[in-house]
Design a protein around this motif. Sequence first.
Motif, short mmCIF file in Angstrom:
data_model
loop_
_atom_site.label_atom_id
_atom_site.label_comp_id
_atom_site.label_asym_id
_atom_site.label_seq_id
_atom_site.Cartn_x
_atom_site.Cartn_y
_atom_site.Cartn_z
N HIS A 136 0.85 -1.19 0.00
CA HIS A 136 0.00 0.00 0.00
C HIS A 136 0.89 1.25 0.00
O HIS A 136 1.86 1.31 0.72
CB HIS A 136 -0.90 0.00 1.22
N TYR A 140 -0.20 8.98 1.61
CA TYR A 140 -1.16 9.90 2.23
C TYR A 140 -0.70 10.27 3.62
O TYR A 140 -0.41 9.40 4.43
CB TYR A 140 -2.53 9.26 2.29
N LEU A 142 -2.38 12.03 6.40
CA LEU A 142 -3.59 12.66 6.93
C LEU A 142 -3.40 12.87 8.43
O LEU A 142 -3.40 11.92 9.19
CB LEU A 142 -4.81 11.78 6.67
N THR A 221 -0.28 16.64 2.38
CA THR A 221 -1.32 15.61 2.47
C THR A 221 -1.05 14.39 1.60
O THR A 221 -1.28 13.27 2.00
CB THR A 221 -2.72 16.17 2.09
N PRO B 120 -7.26 20.26 2.92
CA PRO B 120 -7.33 20.89 4.25
C PRO B 120 -7.64 22.38 4.19
O PRO B 120 -8.36 22.89 5.05
CB PRO B 120 -5.92 20.66 4.82
N GLN B 138 -8.72 5.95 -1.62
CA GLN B 138 -8.83 6.43 -0.23
C GLN B 138 -10.08 7.28 -0.03
O GLN B 138 -10.18 8.03 0.93
CB GLN B 138 -7.61 7.30 0.09
N LEU B 142 -10.96 9.97 3.03
CA LEU B 142 -10.87 11.39 2.73
C LEU B 142 -12.21 12.08 2.98
O LEU B 142 -12.26 13.18 3.52
CB LEU B 142 -10.43 11.58 1.28
N LYS B 145 -12.72 12.70 6.58
CA LYS B 145 -11.87 13.77 7.10
C LYS B 145 -12.29 15.14 6.55
O LYS B 145 -12.22 16.13 7.25
CB LYS B 145 -10.42 13.46 6.75
N PHE B 146 -12.67 15.16 5.26
CA PHE B 146 -13.06 16.42 4.63
C PHE B 146 -14.48 16.29 4.08
O PHE B 146 -14.67 15.93 2.92
CB PHE B 146 -12.09 16.76 3.49
#
Lengths: 308, 401
Positions: A136, A140, A142, A221, B120, B138, B142, B145-146
Amino acid sequence: MNNKDWRNLGLAALGLAIAACLPLSGNGYYLTIGVTIAMYTVLATSWALFSGPTHYISLATAAFYGLGTYVVAMGIDDVPYVILLVIALGVGAIAAGLVGLATLRLSGVYFVIFTLGLAEMTRQVVTWIQSNWGGHQGNYVLTDITEEMIYWQLLAVAACVYLVGWLIGRSRLGFALKIIGNDEVVAAHSGINTARSKVILFMVSGMVAALVGAILAPRWTYIEPSMAFSPMLSFQVVIMALLGGVNRLWGPLVGVIPFTLLWEAVSISFPNQTLLLMGVAFLLIVYAIPHGFVGLIEKYNARFRGDG
Amino acid sequence: MKRRLILKLAGAMLAGSVAFSGAALAADVIKFGAVAPKTGPLAGGAVVTHWPNIKLWAAQINARGGLKLKDGQRKIEIIEYDDQTNPGETIKAVQRLVTQDKVDFLIGPYGTGFNLAVAPVFAKYGYPLIAMTAITDQIPDLAKKFPGMFFTLGSTTPIVQGVADILSELVADGKIGNKIAMVNVADAFGIELANAARPIFKAAGLDVVYDKSYPLGTQDLSPIVKGAKAASPDAFIAWSYPPDTFGLTGQAMVQGLDVKVFYTAVATSFPAYGGKFGSAANNVMGTGGVNPDDPAIKAYMKAHKEITGLDADFWASSSVYSSLQILEQAIEGVGEVDRAKVTEYIKNNSFKTILGDITFDENNNNVNFWTVGQWQDGVYQGVKAVGRDGAKEVRLKSGWK
């Protein structure tokens, strides 16, 4: 320490305190510019710590910066952020140490070319590792880290870099580097271990670049090798440092601030011709202030040409 | 010396601020901010897929008198910045658009990484973000989160699944054998697709006889194609980026790679691909697609050509335009410049776009999209889709003439 040192220290602390208040303005745009300035100040100053006295022009900033970014990108899911920063420091130091041992015997243009290639090579190695064992993608990042936090971290690193730079300037190591920069043969004959001194300084600047990369990773990000190892970064750091002047610790700072503001003004007014106008601006700068912002550069330049 | 430079800098900045305030006049237009590459590595894609659509969309809205709000119609203005394909510049430009230009809405940037990088900032200021050129697996994370982030182009797994379905159907019909040569560009996108493909291909009963990656920016792709050819596969699948899409196709022609299925990923749907390879491109498959016979798409492509002077690409262009349509319809549906309400509106409503109806699922994701297309007699036709009608029959590749 004499009175002048105390005064300089006081001024530096005051400047830092004022800079630290920037996020209180509540304006995200000023803060973004602040982050950019802080980032390039740290990178250009740590670059100048090594390249200033030794006159070795390194284009490897992006390599170390990208390594730091990737340490965070790959580890953020499993390892606490603070530990990742420490790992980034270590990775930067080890990489710079290895590279330094292998290459600092090169001089002049050979060293420049090698460091330029280094960033590209590091990018390919990281990509190769990722595509073979990454599974993977660790791309990212986050987190809940805000821009304010990134800004304050960069300021703290800047303070450390200035402190380290100041200490080196007063130490035997700093003196040795100045001699190496003037004439490496003389330095070796005077009993200075030139390789060791150069490698130590190269490691300091590599460590700092890796740390900056790690600190900025949460801001992007999503990390891609082409972003993390962008050669533009290395060139900008060199240009800003030279614009300011590398023989004074504060020299790069006075290059970074006008450069960032000018870049900003150009990209606001002429979004379709930014790069073209930046090129013109470079020409004008080189033509109008060929010796950088620090007055001493004239002398430095003559010396640089003298042994080049 | 110093004083002269300071004067010069001050002059430059003054000139900058004058030009800049001049652009931001006219009180009752609705201002949209747009940031994407005009220079740098991704500029080539952005000037085909991204910028022309924004121009087209704005021209069409203003031609019909502007957006219809509760207090009457208001024209729109686009403020554009070049991010030089540098995420730092993208973030800075978005901050500038929000705090200095005070735009009413923002248009999502170009490319997966850039959409994620600005998420963000969009979230912080409460701007809805329609990611129209991002492909990722993802999306659930995501979106959690957003919450104001929406996805229209699709995700990795269905794109791979589309290819696997086509291949296994061809194998089942006895049209091709099950030997697959798979290569990928060793960059985020290619690696993610290749990693997703290995288990899916295996589950579909396909035998991957050649599996290689090559670095981004590789100039000489002949060893890759040579290696694939030596494995004598029935199908060649490349998870590639624009430069290598062209490079691999060129090499396959030169070496006469004899496969019944030839697939390259991004940029296969660009008009330039068909233009460059002509009849040799016939029956090449690629990522994404549209139904060019659909009247809405036909009208869109015609308008695109007329207003921008450029041809739309056969995949992401229509997704970009549809995303702008969603923004347009949501603003008109709410009837005022209220970003929170517009975000809610996007979440809870269905939109009529040139791609058909788009509704976002619980992860703010558009799950209906084209996954595979194919050049058929000079037109890039969608051949596989999730939830979209009009897929054409898949054809087998025969030679490079």
